[in-house]
Write a protein that holds these residues in place. Structure first.
Motif, mmCIF file in Angstrom:
data_model
loop_
_atom_site.group_PDB
_atom_site.id
_atom_site.type_symbol
_atom_site.label_atom_id
_atom_site.label_comp_id
_atom_site.label_asym_id
_atom_site.label_seq_id
_atom_site.Cartn_x
_atom_site.Cartn_y
_atom_site.Cartn_z
ATOM 1 N N ARG A 60 0.835 -1.223 0.000
ATOM 2 C CA ARG A 60 0.000 0.000 0.000
ATOM 3 C C ARG A 60 0.862 1.262 0.000
ATOM 4 N NH1 ARG A 60 -5.154 0.015 2.532
ATOM 5 N NH2 ARG A 60 -4.838 2.233 2.915
ATOM 6 N N VAL B 16 -2.314 -0.890 17.319
ATOM 7 C CA VAL B 16 -3.478 -1.202 16.482
ATOM 8 C C VAL B 16 -3.915 -2.617 16.825
ATOM 9 C CG1 VAL B 16 -4.231 -1.609 14.095
ATOM 10 C CG2 VAL B 16 -2.781 0.354 14.609
ATOM 11 N N GLN C 289 -8.184 -4.162 7.016
ATOM 12 C CA GLN C 289 -8.680 -3.237 8.051
ATOM 13 C C GLN C 289 -7.541 -2.780 8.957
ATOM 14 O OE1 GLN C 289 -11.677 -5.885 9.735
ATOM 15 N NE2 GLN C 289 -13.342 -4.663 8.888
ATOM 16 N N ASP D 11 -5.382 -0.233 7.109
ATOM 17 C CA ASP D 11 -6.016 1.097 7.080
ATOM 18 C C ASP D 11 -5.796 1.828 8.400
ATOM 19 O OD1 ASP D 11 -6.988 0.791 4.554
ATOM 20 O OD2 ASP D 11 -9.009 0.186 5.167
ATOM 21 N N GLU D 12 -5.986 1.095 9.488
ATOM 22 C CA GLU D 12 -5.860 1.770 10.784
ATOM 23 C C GLU D 12 -4.409 2.150 11.084
ATOM 24 O OE1 GLU D 12 -7.902 0.103 14.152
ATOM 25 O OE2 GLU D 12 -6.984 1.605 15.475
ATOM 26 N N ILE E 164 -2.161 3.073 8.912
ATOM 27 C CA ILE E 164 -1.849 4.280 8.134
ATOM 28 C C ILE E 164 -2.516 5.501 8.772
ATOM 29 C CG2 ILE E 164 -2.111 5.406 5.867
ATOM 30 C CD1 ILE E 164 -1.787 2.583 4.621
ATOM 31 N N ARG E 165 -3.779 5.327 9.150
ATOM 32 C CA ARG E 165 -4.505 6.445 9.800
ATOM 33 C C ARG E 165 -3.774 6.928 11.050
ATOM 34 N NH1 ARG E 165 -9.450 4.117 9.044
ATOM 35 N NH2 ARG E 165 -9.397 3.167 11.098
ATOM 36 N N LYS E 166 -3.371 5.965 11.870
ATOM 37 C CA LYS E 166 -2.746 6.352 13.149
ATOM 38 C C LYS E 166 -1.361 6.958 12.961
ATOM 39 C CE LYS E 166 -5.255 3.883 16.625
ATOM 40 N NZ LYS E 166 -5.273 2.850 17.663
ATOM 41 N N GLU F 284 -0.422 8.632 10.335
ATOM 42 C CA GLU F 284 -0.642 9.983 9.786
ATOM 43 C C GLU F 284 -1.037 10.953 10.897
ATOM 44 O OE1 GLU F 284 -1.788 9.087 5.131
ATOM 45 O OE2 GLU F 284 -3.395 9.418 6.573
ATOM 46 N N ARG F 285 -1.903 10.470 11.792
ATOM 47 C CA ARG F 285 -2.353 11.321 12.900
ATOM 48 C C ARG F 285 -1.161 11.688 13.792
ATOM 49 N NH1 ARG F 285 -6.394 8.411 16.368
ATOM 50 N NH2 ARG F 285 -7.434 7.902 14.419
ATOM 51 N N ARG F 286 -0.275 10.694 14.019
ATOM 52 C CA ARG F 286 0.907 10.923 14.857
ATOM 53 C C ARG F 286 1.810 11.979 14.183
ATOM 54 N NH1 ARG F 286 5.969 9.250 13.255
ATOM 55 N NH2 ARG F 286 7.497 8.801 14.877
#
Ligand code: S3P
Length: 186
Positions: free
Chosen positions: A27, A161, A170, A173-174, A176-178, A180-182
């Motif tokens: 990804r 995660v 799933q 996805d989480e 990458i989200r986390k 990015e948020r960090r």
């Protein structure tokens, strides 16, 4: 968004590092490496053979050297799956924290036990039944013991995660989200 050069997947055997890792790497269009596979390639031996012939301490030294080598490849963005014991060693944690982000794949104990059922290739999970215990009960006791010891270290990871009852996409996805948020919070 710029993600860290090195993303290290940590957590107990069976938590999904080697399934999620390649998916996450593809990804993010980066290389996937698994330290156990590198060690096996380097020595020409299976991990269980290294434990049997040279002992756990020798294996841990190799693991640290492999991590050091990967971190030295500063130009190569990677997703690195670490063996279940690697993050327990302070030296490894320090190197990882300095060069990237550690993602703890947390998984419920009963799911780990279910996923590892019938796999006999992890030397540290080999357990001899005590008294009336079945082989499955002995394995569960061993996993429980190691998890209790290691959870405090795993929880030092910057990102956690859950992989319990989740599909690998799933989990990816989480992650990458986390991350990015960090990064956004930095
Ligand atoms: C270990 C886990 C194994 C492997 C070795 C030691 C551990 O890797 O590194 O058998 O200490 O928990 P996986 O986590 O990929 O099973």
């Amino acid at each position: 968004m710029d993600l860290p050069q090195k993303i290290f997947l940590i957590g107990f055997s069976g938590c999904g590092k080697s399934t999620v890792g390649p998916l996450l790497a593809s990804r993010l269009e980066r290389v996937f490496v698994d330290t156990d596979i590198l060690i096996a390639g380097m020595t020409g031996k299976e991990i269980s053979q290294i434990f049997a012939e040279e002992g756990e301490d020798a294996f841990r030294e190799m693991e640290t050297e492999v991590i050091r080598g990967l971190i030295g490849q500063t130009e190569i963005p990677q997703v690195v799956a670490l063996g279940g014991g690697a993050f327990v060693r302070e030296e490894n944690r320090e190197m990882i924290e300095r060069s990237g982000v550690a993602v703890y794949l947390e998984c419920a104990q009963d799911e780990i036990i279910r996923r590892l059922k019938g796999h006999s290739d992890r030397p540290l999970l080999v357990a001899t039944p005590k008294g009336n215990e079945t082989a499955a009960q002995a394995a569960a006791r061993r996993i429980n013991h190691l998890l209790e010891q290691r959870r405090p270290f795993y929880r030092l990871a910057e990102v956690t995660v859950s992989s319990t009852r989740r599909t690998p996409p799933q989990v990816v996805d989480e992650i990458i989200r986390k991350i990015e948020r960090r990064n956004a919070a930095d």
